[in-house]
Design a protein around this motif. Structure first.
Motif, PDB file in Angstrom:
ATOM      1  N   ASP A  56       0.808  -1.185   0.073  1.00  0.00           N
ATOM      2  CA  ASP A  56       0.037  -0.155  -0.081  1.00  0.00           C
ATOM      3  C   ASP A  56       1.091   1.223  -0.082  1.00  0.00           C
ATOM      4  OD1 ASP A  56      -3.000   1.209   0.500  1.00  0.00           O
ATOM      5  OD2 ASP A  56      -1.587   2.064   2.082  1.00  0.00           O
ATOM      6  N   ASP A  59       0.809   2.720   3.766  1.00  0.00           N
ATOM      7  CA  ASP A  59       0.894   1.836   4.964  1.00  0.00           C
ATOM      8  C   ASP A  59       1.872   0.666   4.634  1.00  0.00           C
ATOM      9  OD1 ASP A  59      -0.405   3.728   6.894  1.00  0.00           O
ATOM     10  OD2 ASP A  59      -2.310   2.651   6.042  1.00  0.00           O
ATOM     11  N   VAL A  62      -0.681  -3.949   4.745  1.00  0.00           N
ATOM     12  CA  VAL A  62      -1.612  -3.449   5.637  1.00  0.00           C
ATOM     13  C   VAL A  62      -2.816  -4.513   5.055  1.00  0.00           C
ATOM     14  CG1 VAL A  62      -2.190  -1.626   4.317  1.00  0.00           C
ATOM     15  CG2 VAL A  62      -2.897  -1.508   6.397  1.00  0.00           C
ATOM     16  N   VAL A  64      -6.840  -3.667   4.758  1.00  0.00           N
ATOM     17  CA  VAL A  64      -7.753  -2.665   4.583  1.00  0.00           C
ATOM     18  C   VAL A  64      -9.287  -3.207   4.531  1.00  0.00           C
ATOM     19  CG1 VAL A  64      -8.654  -0.594   3.130  1.00  0.00           C
ATOM     20  CG2 VAL A  64      -6.306  -0.936   3.390  1.00  0.00           C
ATOM     21  N   ASN A  66     -13.374  -1.901   4.590  1.00  0.00           N
ATOM     22  CA  ASN A  66     -14.318  -1.053   4.206  1.00  0.00           C
ATOM     23  C   ASN A  66     -15.824  -1.474   3.730  1.00  0.00           C
ATOM     24  OD1 ASN A  66     -15.118   1.749   3.406  1.00  0.00           O
ATOM     25  ND2 ASN A  66     -13.376   1.985   2.128  1.00  0.00           N
ATOM     26  N   ASP A  76     -12.001   4.122   5.327  1.00  0.00           N
ATOM     27  CA  ASP A  76     -11.114   2.701   5.609  1.00  0.00           C
ATOM     28  C   ASP A  76     -10.981   2.586   7.028  1.00  0.00           C
ATOM     29  OD1 ASP A  76     -10.667   2.312   2.711  1.00  0.00           O
ATOM     30  OD2 ASP A  76      -8.664   3.060   2.847  1.00  0.00           O
ATOM     31  N   ARG A  78      -7.982   0.443   8.996  1.00  0.00           N
ATOM     32  CA  ARG A  78      -6.845  -0.339   8.353  1.00  0.00           C
ATOM     33  C   ARG A  78      -6.232  -0.884   9.792  1.00  0.00           C
ATOM     34  NH1 ARG A  78      -3.664   1.935   3.985  1.00  0.00           N
ATOM     35  NH2 ARG A  78      -5.322   3.053   2.569  1.00  0.00           N
ATOM     36  N   ASP A  79      -5.263  -2.063   9.394  1.00  0.00           N
ATOM     37  CA  ASP A  79      -4.808  -2.788  10.420  1.00  0.00           C
ATOM     38  C   ASP A  79      -3.532  -3.445   9.966  1.00  0.00           C
ATOM     39  OD1 ASP A  79      -4.250  -5.124  12.258  1.00  0.00           O
ATOM     40  OD2 ASP A  79      -6.252  -5.034  12.756  1.00  0.00           O
ATOM     41  N   SER A  80      -2.477  -3.026  10.805  1.00  0.00           N
ATOM     42  CA  SER A  80      -0.756  -3.295  10.094  1.00  0.00           C
ATOM     43  C   SER A  80      -0.581  -4.827  10.590  1.00  0.00           C
ATOM     44  CB  SER A  80      -0.001  -2.251  10.856  1.00  0.00           C
ATOM     45  OG  SER A  80      -0.086  -2.429  12.111  1.00  0.00           O
TER      46      SER A  80
END
Length: 139
Positions: A56, A59, A62, A64, A66, A76, A78-80
């Protein structure tokens, strides 16, 4: 303008209700930059867009999540936490609680995403063919 869905596996008229879990097993292609699993009522009403991205712009790696309402994307989440790798065979479980979607990742962690569209059942599923589906089932 005509949309082409040649690269998408779709299921229409499913009956996923509150409390049901969708289990997907598949292999991520070696050249994948991202893939997506979508659950909703149709292509323009997606309650859950689950989209792991390897590169991405903002980020890096990641996940995403949505939703899409009347064809327009919302904001969005977002989670790493990114437990995916190219060429890997993975299992993803998505439980529909009614209020949320609980996505169990291959490493056992869970992402919770709200049912923003307030759907009482899910009738549409699509999965990018970049994710080669081996099996899917409901429980």
């Amino acid at each position: 303008m005509t949309k082409s869905f040649v690269n998408v596996f779709e299921v229409h008229n499913m009956d996923m209700k509150q409390g049901d879990t969708l289990k997907i097993q598949g292999r991520i292609r070696d050249d994948a930059d991202k893939f997506a699993v979508n659950l909703g009522s149709c292509v323009d009403h997606i309650a859950l867009h689950f989209n792991p991205r390897f590169h991405d712009e903002r980020d890096g790696a990641v996940i995403v999540c949505n939703s899409k309402r009347h064809g327009s994307w919302e904001s969005d989440q977002r989670d790493s936490n990114f437990p995916f790798s190219h060429g890997a065979e993975v299992k993803i479980q998505i439980t529909f609680t009614g209020e949320n979607f609980e996505i169990k990742l291959p490493n056992g962690d869970v992402i919770v995403f709200p049912n923003r569209l307030a759907l009482d059942k899910i009738t549409y599923l699509s999965v990018d063919k970049i994710f080669k589906m081996i099996s899917f089932k409901f429980s």
